[in-house]
Motif scaffolding. Structure first.
Motif, PDB file in Angstrom:
ATOM      1  N   THR A   1       0.956  -1.046  -0.066  1.00  0.00           N
ATOM      2  CA  THR A   1       0.114  -0.039  -0.040  1.00  0.00           C
ATOM      3  C   THR A   1       0.898   1.207   0.010  1.00  0.00           C
ATOM      4  N   PRO A   2       0.295   2.538  -0.743  1.00  0.00           N
ATOM      5  CA  PRO A   2      -0.558   2.360  -1.674  1.00  0.00           C
ATOM      6  C   PRO A   2      -0.402   1.703  -2.915  1.00  0.00           C
ATOM      7  N   ASN A   3      -1.316   1.263  -3.910  1.00  0.00           N
ATOM      8  CA  ASN A   3      -0.921   0.789  -5.238  1.00  0.00           C
ATOM      9  C   ASN A   3      -0.716   1.941  -6.122  1.00  0.00           C
ATOM     10  N   TYR A   4      -0.799   3.065  -5.944  1.00  0.00           N
ATOM     11  CA  TYR A   4      -0.816   4.162  -6.972  1.00  0.00           C
ATOM     12  C   TYR A   4       0.048   5.270  -6.190  1.00  0.00           C
ATOM     13  N   GLY A   5       0.751   5.844  -7.312  1.00  0.00           N
ATOM     14  CA  GLY A   5       1.540   7.280  -6.721  1.00  0.00           C
ATOM     15  C   GLY A   5       1.968   8.285  -7.674  1.00  0.00           C
ATOM     16  N   SER A   6       2.706   9.047  -7.383  1.00  0.00           N
ATOM     17  CA  SER A   6       3.226  10.271  -8.148  1.00  0.00           C
ATOM     18  C   SER A   6       4.328   9.666  -8.939  1.00  0.00           C
ATOM     19  N   LEU A   7       3.953  10.334 -10.149  1.00  0.00           N
ATOM     20  CA  LEU A   7       5.140  10.182 -11.219  1.00  0.00           C
ATOM     21  C   LEU A   7       6.699  10.559 -11.045  1.00  0.00           C
ATOM     22  N   ALA A   8       6.570  11.636 -10.197  1.00  0.00           N
ATOM     23  CA  ALA A   8       7.911  12.289  -9.786  1.00  0.00           C
ATOM     24  C   ALA A   8       8.434  11.246  -8.649  1.00  0.00           C
TER      25      ALA A   8
ATOM     26  N   TYR B   1       2.063   4.099 -11.417  1.00  0.00           N
ATOM     27  CA  TYR B   1       2.337   5.483 -11.413  1.00  0.00           C
ATOM     28  C   TYR B   1       1.209   6.254 -12.050  1.00  0.00           C
ATOM     29  N   ARG B   2       0.959   7.281 -11.559  1.00  0.00           N
ATOM     30  CA  ARG B   2      -0.433   7.975 -11.775  1.00  0.00           C
ATOM     31  C   ARG B   2      -0.274   9.493 -11.995  1.00  0.00           C
ATOM     32  N   GLY B   3      -0.668  10.250 -13.348  1.00  0.00           N
ATOM     33  CA  GLY B   3      -0.724  11.494 -13.183  1.00  0.00           C
ATOM     34  C   GLY B   3      -1.738  12.328 -12.469  1.00  0.00           C
ATOM     35  N   ASP B   4      -2.919  11.689 -12.025  1.00  0.00           N
ATOM     36  CA  ASP B   4      -3.698  12.082 -10.999  1.00  0.00           C
ATOM     37  C   ASP B   4      -3.333  11.971  -9.464  1.00  0.00           C
TER      38      ASP B   4
ATOM     39  N   CYS C   1       9.569   1.834   1.791  1.00  0.00           N
ATOM     40  CA  CYS C   1      10.478   2.305   0.970  1.00  0.00           C
ATOM     41  C   CYS C   1       9.852   3.796   0.194  1.00  0.00           C
ATOM     42  N   THR C   2      10.551   4.442  -0.448  1.00  0.00           N
ATOM     43  CA  THR C   2      10.231   5.673  -1.077  1.00  0.00           C
ATOM     44  C   THR C   2      10.489   5.495  -2.602  1.00  0.00           C
ATOM     45  N   THR C   3       9.460   5.315  -3.291  1.00  0.00           N
ATOM     46  CA  THR C   3       9.289   5.104  -4.568  1.00  0.00           C
ATOM     47  C   THR C   3      10.383   6.145  -5.600  1.00  0.00           C
ATOM     48  N   PRO C   4      10.800   5.567  -6.545  1.00  0.00           N
ATOM     49  CA  PRO C   4      11.581   6.248  -7.623  1.00  0.00           C
ATOM     50  C   PRO C   4      10.774   6.997  -8.562  1.00  0.00           C
ATOM     51  N   PRO C   5      10.909   7.891  -9.227  1.00  0.00           N
ATOM     52  CA  PRO C   5      10.204   8.449 -10.270  1.00  0.00           C
ATOM     53  C   PRO C   5      10.222   7.698 -11.505  1.00  0.00           C
TER      54      PRO C   5
END
Length: 237
Positions: A44-51, A133-136, A95-99
């Motif tokens: 979790t979460p399964n969605y996140g920032s493109l950046a 990865y989601r733009g929204d 962990c912190t997601t990469p872009p």
């Protein structure tokens, strides 16, 4: 071989013409958790920032390699997701997601345990081991102060979304720009709005700006921003 389809198969004596078929079926059988094997129960979460910058939490078991020498790593696709050791243990990895540059891309989340005599992918018997990865889910900054002095307010505008100031992190290089705790941007929708933070003492010069918005439910992360700011002399907004 995809780790989600690795298994352990024991073959009795069989005709050679059937052996290849048996091996194929073995490798295609979905992996299930077995005693002593590392396993992922949820991501979790399964969605996140493109950046990037989304805080990913993986719940499971056996992540500390039975305390044997080695390393545990998290990958999103083929890219490492740096583990925050303070929040991680045998049953949880943070962990912190990469872009990533392509909106809507879904990648596998894998946990790998590497030791002197061990190389193991954590099983994912219940599914859900993916991240998209989601733009929204990506905050964007369209306008901000160009120059400020210490203790001045740095203002920035854009499509922002975060319930409170405590979930917004603004940094000038490695220096924290203090966001008011009572700041409320927008908890339930994207709106074009502004926020601000108090610039810390810093040597005069140009600083790259980073803005991160946390949300466990929304999966936010780093804002898309390319601006730098001059610190030392107050200037126009």
């Amino acid at each position: 071989i995809n780790a989600e389809y690795m298994g352990i198969c024991l073959f009795s004596t069989m005709p050679p013409q059937l052996l290849a078929v048996a091996v194929c079926l073995c490798l295609l059988a979905p992996a299930a958790a077995i005693p002593g094997q590392s396993v992922i129960y949820s991501v979790t979460p399964n969605y996140g920032s493109l950046a990037g910058g989304t805080i990913l939490t993986i719940i499971g078991a056996g992540f500390q390699r039975d305390n044997l020498t080695g390393v545990t790593q998290v990958f999103i696709g083929s890219t490492p997701c740096p583990i925050i050791q303070y929040y991680s243990n045998n049953a949880q990895l943070v962990c912190t997601t990469p872009p990533y540059s392509v909106d809507g891309t879904t990648l596998n989340v894998q946990v790998v345990m590497v030791g002197v005599d061990r190389f193991e992918f954590a099983a994912c018997p219940v599914g859900g081991c993916w991240f998209q990865y989601r733009g929204d889910r990506t905050p964007t900054v369209g306008r901000m102060s160009h120059a400020v002095g210490p203790a001045e307010w740095l203002k920035f505008e854009g499509y922002l979304r975060s319930p409170t100031g405590s979930e917004v992190t603004v940094k000038l290089a490695d220096l924290h720009c203090v966001v008011p705790d009572d700041l409320v941007v927008a908890a339930s929708l994207w709106i074009y709005t502004y926020a601000n933070c108090s610039v810390p003492p810093a040597a005069a010069g140009y600083y790259n700006i980073s803005i991160n918005m946390k949300s466990t439910s929304l999966g936010l992360g780093n804002a898309q921003i390319t601006n730098s700011i001059a610190v030392g002399t107050p200037g126009p907004y």
